[in-house]
Design an enzyme around this catalytic site. Sequence first.
Site, short mmCIF file in Angstrom:
data_model
loop_
_atom_site.label_atom_id
_atom_site.label_comp_id
_atom_site.label_asym_id
_atom_site.label_seq_id
_atom_site.Cartn_x
_atom_site.Cartn_y
_atom_site.Cartn_z
N HIS A 1 82.94 124.96 -38.38
CA HIS A 1 83.29 124.28 -37.44
C HIS A 1 82.44 122.49 -37.07
O HIS A 1 82.43 121.82 -36.60
CB HIS A 1 84.35 124.75 -36.84
N ARG B 1 97.55 109.26 -39.11
CA ARG B 1 96.51 109.56 -38.85
C ARG B 1 94.87 108.27 -38.99
O ARG B 1 93.35 108.63 -39.37
CB ARG B 1 95.45 110.34 -39.90
N ILE C 1 85.60 133.81 -45.76
CA ILE C 1 87.39 134.30 -45.49
C ILE C 1 87.69 133.92 -46.21
O ILE C 1 89.28 134.13 -46.48
CB ILE C 1 87.31 133.23 -44.03
#
Length: 799
Positions: free
Chosen positions: A739, A23, A476
């Site tokens: 996001h 990554r 959420i």
Amino acid sequence: MSTITAAFPRGTVLGYPRIGRRRELKRAVESRWAGRTDAVDLEVAAGTLRRDTVRRLVELGLDPEDGSVPGSFSYYDQVLDVVALLGAVPARFRDLLDADDGSLDLDGYFTVARGRGEDAPLEMTKWFDTNYHYLVPEISETTPVSFADHRVVREYAEAKEAGVTTRPVLVGPVTFLALSKAADDAGEGFHPLDRLDDVVAAYAELLRALGAVGVPWVQLDEPALVTDSLDVAPEVLDEAVTRAYRALASDLAPASEDDDLDTVPERPRILLAAPYGDLRAGATDRLALLAGTDVDAVAVDLVKGAAPAGPVPGLETKTLVAGVVDGHNVWRADLDAKLETLESLRALGPVAVGTSTSLLHVPHDADDEAWEGPAAERAGRTPRLRRWLAFADQKVGEVTTLARGLAEGRDDVAGELDEARDALADRAAAAGVVVPAVRERLAELADGDFVRGAHDERVNAQRARLALPPLPTTTIGSFPQTPEIRTARAAWAKGELDDAAYTAAMRAEVERVVRLQEELGLDVLVHGEPERNDMVQYFAELLDGFATTALGWVQSYGSRCVRPPILWGDVQRPEPMTIAWSGYAASLTDKPVKGMLTGPVTILAWSFVRDDQPLAATANQVALALRDEVADLEAAGVAVVQVDEPALRELLPLRRDDQEEYLRWSVASFRLATAGAAPATQVHTHLCYSEFGEVVGAIDGLDADVTSLEAARSRMEIVPELADAGYARGIGPGVYDIHSPRVPSADEVTELLRLAVKSIDPSLVWVNPDCGLKTRRYAEVEPALAHLVAAAREVRATL
């Protein structure tokens, strides 16, 4: 002007993972965002990664000179790359464009992706039937379109300097526009495809520039051709493809009237790729359509699509790149069967071997993983499982093996064929692949197992039990995963922290999150999920039939990476999975606390799922395990249970004829998981980042009491669709886009909430973010949630 003369490579892949084996790109990009490094540092890190990638592909067997190595790098997203290529940014970001050439620098590129101040970023949604998210371009009559960014040319030259001739890979012009949305300043009736000629002209300039530096092949991806689910009439799409590739694949015109035809560089040959589905399905045979153009090669998906049954006029003069190696899953290929397919295709014309899709969707290398030792054993990884798998590097090997077998004959690859054959037989016979008790429980299911009590009865029972105000507020599920949480969880996984210390650390975080929610004034609380690394991996680690990886990272969007579990066998739940955490949180407060589960379809969609039985059967196995967990949560006194299905739309087949059957079994699996809940238990679900209009009926069919879904970036687009469909259950359209690092103002949240209650009965509306808060920082989350609660109270007072 003619094309550059070059035969297509005998084997290639349509793309390769771009985040780095460890990554590296994620870390470099996020370091730039945090201000720890500058743009030059990022470009250096990215250049190193690109050079390492092309060298690795050559090591794996791709030819360094013939264009078989794809140049598929992206800093963030391949669709955003085309926005930058064209300078086609929305009006709110036009100040980021260079005044001289209309280009977008790296910081501007990321600003378009992530937003700034009051300027919202581009909307995000699913890339066809994958778990990858792309950014949706916004196009109008006035959007600037030109060949503004020469990055593709520079990256080709960079690889060439390293000794590798790459094949630049871009989203094709038709797919780019078909996936775009009309910008706010577009006129009535405008569709982004109305700008096709402008976009094609810019692509033509790009091809000239690539030809000038000697690029032999360019790959233009047109996955829009394998679906009939876009907001474009099939005949319009067909005409657009014909027009675009007549212009691009025929002899290009000079760049201007003053140019001498003899001095215009030759264009690269064009590989038109159509991944993710079948070109030959539906009313239009788009393989024949493409064969009738002047493109030089066509790549087809022969994992999800069917091989041509007979000759296709025009195809005999092109190379058919047969995508027989699955780019979307991790199972080892049946090389015997793939080679047989390839041999049969030679009757149609020249054939090359390829992957069905880019390898973007699979991890880098199965050999990076440890397959033995205590950590591997806990994760379900075994040397036996390793034999069954092929990650990106192994798939490149499969492509080169098949290409050699096709060119030189089966005897030349006899050893590889034998090894693959033995691995497939071993997988079929392994213990745990079939568990009789699981199969028997499925066989005993009856219609009543998929049905809850009457909705009105449930509403009354839940109101009496929960006593919530109008426009109840909640989140959420997840809260920010701080460095301290990640450090403690990693230490526990390595055995450096004992169970008691780990539990104490996680309980302390749960209590902190509960107290914070009480202080903010939220109505229905969550425990924050500090113990969860990922919403699917967490459950995969606790269910039989799964294995998880340590290094199997896959890009989800931007710098966000996930490690999909490997679902290899029959699924069952050895013991309760969430009671300790949700039950503890509920003991800390008088407010309702949600139990948090991930739904069966999402567990499938975000795992690498076994390919030896129907998805519906696998989904029902997972659903039964979740049904048992719901029962245990109820027994522990949990009044609200959320079963998240953010991937419901993601697995929707790309062809409309296939969608009804998918929606039938996917909805049924959710209902199997939740239908055992008592009337007074409120069942929530969550959906995110998809075009929901196509599945409104399915959302209702889930029979959840409350559904929360993404709506902030699209400014409540879904809410009128739900109202028009007569949706009459609880609905939580997201009012905070998690996001993006932006903190929405209270006024912005209030405006979104007012839009929602205009379309939907306010008694049904919940107030929540778009998604979980795991990837955000508390410095962003706390003010954003405070604004959310303030907005709910302000609108509540007007009802």
